[in-house]
Write a protein that holds these residues in place. Structure first.
Motif, PDB file in Angstrom:
ATOM      1  N   THR A  26       0.812  -1.216   0.000  1.00  0.00           N
ATOM      2  CA  THR A  26       0.000   0.000   0.000  1.00  0.00           C
ATOM      3  C   THR A  26       0.848   1.269   0.000  1.00  0.00           C
ATOM      4  O   THR A  26       0.335   2.356  -0.243  1.00  0.00           O
ATOM      5  N   VAL A  27       2.141   1.144   0.253  1.00  0.00           N
ATOM      6  CA  VAL A  27       3.037   2.307   0.283  1.00  0.00           C
ATOM      7  C   VAL A  27       3.323   2.744  -1.144  1.00  0.00           C
ATOM      8  O   VAL A  27       3.797   1.950  -1.953  1.00  0.00           O
ATOM      9  N   ARG A  28       3.027   4.018  -1.437  1.00  0.00           N
ATOM     10  CA  ARG A  28       3.229   4.528  -2.801  1.00  0.00           C
ATOM     11  C   ARG A  28       4.452   5.409  -2.933  1.00  0.00           C
ATOM     12  O   ARG A  28       5.001   5.534  -4.022  1.00  0.00           O
ATOM     13  N   VAL A  29       4.857   6.048  -1.837  1.00  0.00           N
ATOM     14  CA  VAL A  29       6.035   6.924  -1.854  1.00  0.00           C
ATOM     15  C   VAL A  29       6.912   6.532  -0.675  1.00  0.00           C
ATOM     16  O   VAL A  29       6.432   6.380   0.448  1.00  0.00           O
ATOM     17  N   LEU A  30       8.209   6.389  -0.953  1.00  0.00           N
ATOM     18  CA  LEU A  30       9.145   5.948   0.073  1.00  0.00           C
ATOM     19  C   LEU A  30      10.389   6.824   0.046  1.00  0.00           C
ATOM     20  O   LEU A  30      11.009   6.984  -1.007  1.00  0.00           O
ATOM     21  N   GLY A  31      10.725   7.400   1.182  1.00  0.00           N
ATOM     22  CA  GLY A  31      11.950   8.180   1.291  1.00  0.00           C
ATOM     23  C   GLY A  31      13.145   7.259   1.433  1.00  0.00           C
ATOM     24  O   GLY A  31      13.127   6.319   2.221  1.00  0.00           O
ATOM     25  N   ALA A  42      17.890  -1.133  -0.339  1.00  0.00           N
ATOM     26  CA  ALA A  42      17.593  -1.302  -1.763  1.00  0.00           C
ATOM     27  C   ALA A  42      17.575  -2.783  -2.133  1.00  0.00           C
ATOM     28  O   ALA A  42      16.706  -3.228  -2.899  1.00  0.00           O
ATOM     29  N   GLU A  43      18.497  -3.543  -1.574  1.00  0.00           N
ATOM     30  CA  GLU A  43      18.525  -4.989  -1.822  1.00  0.00           C
ATOM     31  C   GLU A  43      17.209  -5.638  -1.396  1.00  0.00           C
ATOM     32  O   GLU A  43      16.632  -6.446  -2.140  1.00  0.00           O
ATOM     33  N   ARG A  44      16.712  -5.256  -0.237  1.00  0.00           N
ATOM     34  CA  ARG A  44      15.450  -5.826   0.249  1.00  0.00           C
ATOM     35  C   ARG A  44      14.276  -5.369  -0.606  1.00  0.00           C
ATOM     36  O   ARG A  44      13.365  -6.171  -0.894  1.00  0.00           O
ATOM     37  N   LEU A  45      14.279  -4.114  -1.014  1.00  0.00           N
ATOM     38  CA  LEU A  45      13.195  -3.616  -1.875  1.00  0.00           C
ATOM     39  C   LEU A  45      13.138  -4.395  -3.178  1.00  0.00           C
ATOM     40  O   LEU A  45      12.052  -4.716  -3.672  1.00  0.00           O
ATOM     41  N   VAL A  46      14.296  -4.698  -3.747  1.00  0.00           N
ATOM     42  CA  VAL A  46      14.334  -5.487  -4.985  1.00  0.00           C
ATOM     43  C   VAL A  46      13.741  -6.872  -4.747  1.00  0.00           C
ATOM     44  O   VAL A  46      12.958  -7.365  -5.563  1.00  0.00           O
ATOM     45  N   GLU A  47      14.087  -7.495  -3.618  1.00  0.00           N
ATOM     46  CA  GLU A  47      13.518  -8.805  -3.300  1.00  0.00           C
ATOM     47  C   GLU A  47      12.000  -8.737  -3.201  1.00  0.00           C
ATOM     48  O   GLU A  47      11.296  -9.594  -3.744  1.00  0.00           O
ATOM     49  N   LEU A  48      11.499  -7.716  -2.511  1.00  0.00           N
ATOM     50  CA  LEU A  48      10.048  -7.568  -2.354  1.00  0.00           C
ATOM     51  C   LEU A  48       9.369  -7.284  -3.691  1.00  0.00           C
ATOM     52  O   LEU A  48       8.268  -7.764  -3.951  1.00  0.00           O
ATOM     53  N   LYS A  49      10.032  -6.511  -4.533  1.00  0.00           N
ATOM     54  CA  LYS A  49       9.477  -6.223  -5.864  1.00  0.00           C
ATOM     55  C   LYS A  49       9.343  -7.523  -6.664  1.00  0.00           C
ATOM     56  O   LYS A  49       8.316  -7.772  -7.284  1.00  0.00           O
ATOM     57  N   LYS A  50      10.382  -8.358  -6.630  1.00  0.00           N
ATOM     58  CA  LYS A  50      10.353  -9.637  -7.349  1.00  0.00           C
ATOM     59  C   LYS A  50       9.251 -10.547  -6.831  1.00  0.00           C
ATOM     60  O   LYS A  50       8.688 -11.340  -7.584  1.00  0.00           O
ATOM     61  N   GLN A  51       8.929 -10.420  -5.547  1.00  0.00           N
ATOM     62  CA  GLN A  51       7.879 -11.234  -4.932  1.00  0.00           C
ATOM     63  C   GLN A  51       6.489 -10.624  -5.138  1.00  0.00           C
ATOM     64  O   GLN A  51       5.493 -11.190  -4.698  1.00  0.00           O
ATOM     65  N   GLY A  52       6.420  -9.452  -5.778  1.00  0.00           N
ATOM     66  CA  GLY A  52       5.144  -8.791  -6.004  1.00  0.00           C
ATOM     67  C   GLY A  52       4.553  -8.168  -4.754  1.00  0.00           C
ATOM     68  O   GLY A  52       3.342  -7.958  -4.670  1.00  0.00           O
ATOM     69  N   LYS A  53       5.398  -7.833  -3.785  1.00  0.00           N
ATOM     70  CA  LYS A  53       4.920  -7.307  -2.512  1.00  0.00           C
ATOM     71  C   LYS A  53       5.047  -5.792  -2.388  1.00  0.00           C
ATOM     72  O   LYS A  53       4.793  -5.249  -1.316  1.00  0.00           O
ATOM     73  N   LEU A  58       5.299   2.272  -6.866  1.00  0.00           N
ATOM     74  CA  LEU A  58       6.130   2.786  -5.782  1.00  0.00           C
ATOM     75  C   LEU A  58       7.152   3.778  -6.322  1.00  0.00           C
ATOM     76  O   LEU A  58       7.859   3.503  -7.285  1.00  0.00           O
ATOM     77  N   LEU A  59       7.210   4.944  -5.696  1.00  0.00           N
ATOM     78  CA  LEU A  59       8.165   5.987  -6.059  1.00  0.00           C
ATOM     79  C   LEU A  59       9.127   6.167  -4.895  1.00  0.00           C
ATOM     80  O   LEU A  59       8.705   6.453  -3.768  1.00  0.00           O
ATOM     81  N   CYS A  60      10.405   5.987  -5.151  1.00  0.00           N
ATOM     82  CA  CYS A  60      11.441   6.151  -4.136  1.00  0.00           C
ATOM     83  C   CYS A  60      12.048   7.539  -4.265  1.00  0.00           C
ATOM     84  O   CYS A  60      12.620   7.874  -5.304  1.00  0.00           O
ATOM     85  N   VAL A  61      11.906   8.345  -3.235  1.00  0.00           N
ATOM     86  CA  VAL A  61      12.435   9.711  -3.227  1.00  0.00           C
ATOM     87  C   VAL A  61      13.740   9.695  -2.450  1.00  0.00           C
ATOM     88  O   VAL A  61      13.761   9.413  -1.258  1.00  0.00           O
ATOM     89  N   SER A  62      14.820   9.998  -3.139  1.00  0.00           N
ATOM     90  CA  SER A  62      16.140   9.900  -2.524  1.00  0.00           C
ATOM     91  C   SER A  62      16.610  11.252  -1.999  1.00  0.00           C
ATOM     92  O   SER A  62      16.185  12.301  -2.464  1.00  0.00           O
ATOM     93  N   THR A  63      17.527  11.176  -1.029  1.00  0.00           N
ATOM     94  CA  THR A  63      18.080  12.391  -0.439  1.00  0.00           C
ATOM     95  C   THR A  63      19.445  12.739  -0.997  1.00  0.00           C
ATOM     96  O   THR A  63      20.009  13.759  -0.624  1.00  0.00           O
ATOM     97  N   ALA A  74      18.893  -0.445  -9.270  1.00  0.00           N
ATOM     98  CA  ALA A  74      18.130  -1.580  -8.738  1.00  0.00           C
ATOM     99  C   ALA A  74      16.846  -1.821  -9.531  1.00  0.00           C
ATOM    100  O   ALA A  74      16.121  -2.771  -9.281  1.00  0.00           O
ATOM    101  N   GLY A  75      16.538  -0.922 -10.478  1.00  0.00           N
ATOM    102  CA  GLY A  75      15.332  -1.090 -11.290  1.00  0.00           C
ATOM    103  C   GLY A  75      14.069  -0.581 -10.632  1.00  0.00           C
ATOM    104  O   GLY A  75      12.970  -0.909 -11.061  1.00  0.00           O
ATOM    105  N   LEU A  76      14.248   0.250  -9.611  1.00  0.00           N
ATOM    106  CA  LEU A  76      13.098   0.846  -8.929  1.00  0.00           C
ATOM    107  C   LEU A  76      12.850   2.247  -9.482  1.00  0.00           C
ATOM    108  O   LEU A  76      13.759   2.875 -10.041  1.00  0.00           O
ATOM    109  N   ARG A  77      11.649   2.733  -9.341  1.00  0.00           N
ATOM    110  CA  ARG A  77      11.278   4.059  -9.833  1.00  0.00           C
ATOM    111  C   ARG A  77      11.799   5.111  -8.856  1.00  0.00           C
ATOM    112  O   ARG A  77      11.526   5.051  -7.662  1.00  0.00           O
ATOM    113  N   ALA A  78      12.571   6.063  -9.387  1.00  0.00           N
ATOM    114  CA  ALA A  78      13.253   7.032  -8.532  1.00  0.00           C
ATOM    115  C   ALA A  78      12.840   8.464  -8.814  1.00  0.00           C
ATOM    116  O   ALA A  78      12.480   8.834  -9.920  1.00  0.00           O
TER     117      ALA A  78
END
Length: 83
Positions: A26-31, A42-53, A58-63, A74-78
């Motif tokens: 349900t999380v759409r934006v992640l800092g 990031a490694e864990r996020l990739v694992e969760l993405k592969k699992q469809g979780k 999801l938009l990752c906002v970086s600092t 990592a192939g995530l939306r930034a």
């Protein structure tokens, strides 16, 4: 195991636990911070993405530039704070 390896293992465990506790489908934006554990998060996020979780949009906002690049690699939306 060397002290350095123990420290890295602890960082990885902490990052995985934080992602598991706070990120779900349900999380759409992640800092995304710029600390030394961001690589493991990031490694864990990739694992969760592969699992469809992760939320499919999801938009990752970086600092920092480095954490944004890590997310992109990592192939995530930034995004970043400027956007």
């Amino acid at each position: 195991m060397s002290p350095a390896n123990l420290i890295e293992q602890a960082k990885r465990s902490a990052a995985f636990a934080a992602v598991d506790k706070h990120v779900n489908s349900t999380v759409r934006v992640l800092g995304i911070g710029s600390g030394s554990t961001v690589v493991y998060a990031a490694e864990r996020l990739v694992e969760l993405k592969k699992q469809g979780k992760l939320h499919p949009e999801l938009l990752c906002v970086s600092t920092s530039f480095q954490s944004k690049q890590l997310i992109v690699d990592a192939g995530l939306r930034a995004s970043d704070l400027d956007e």
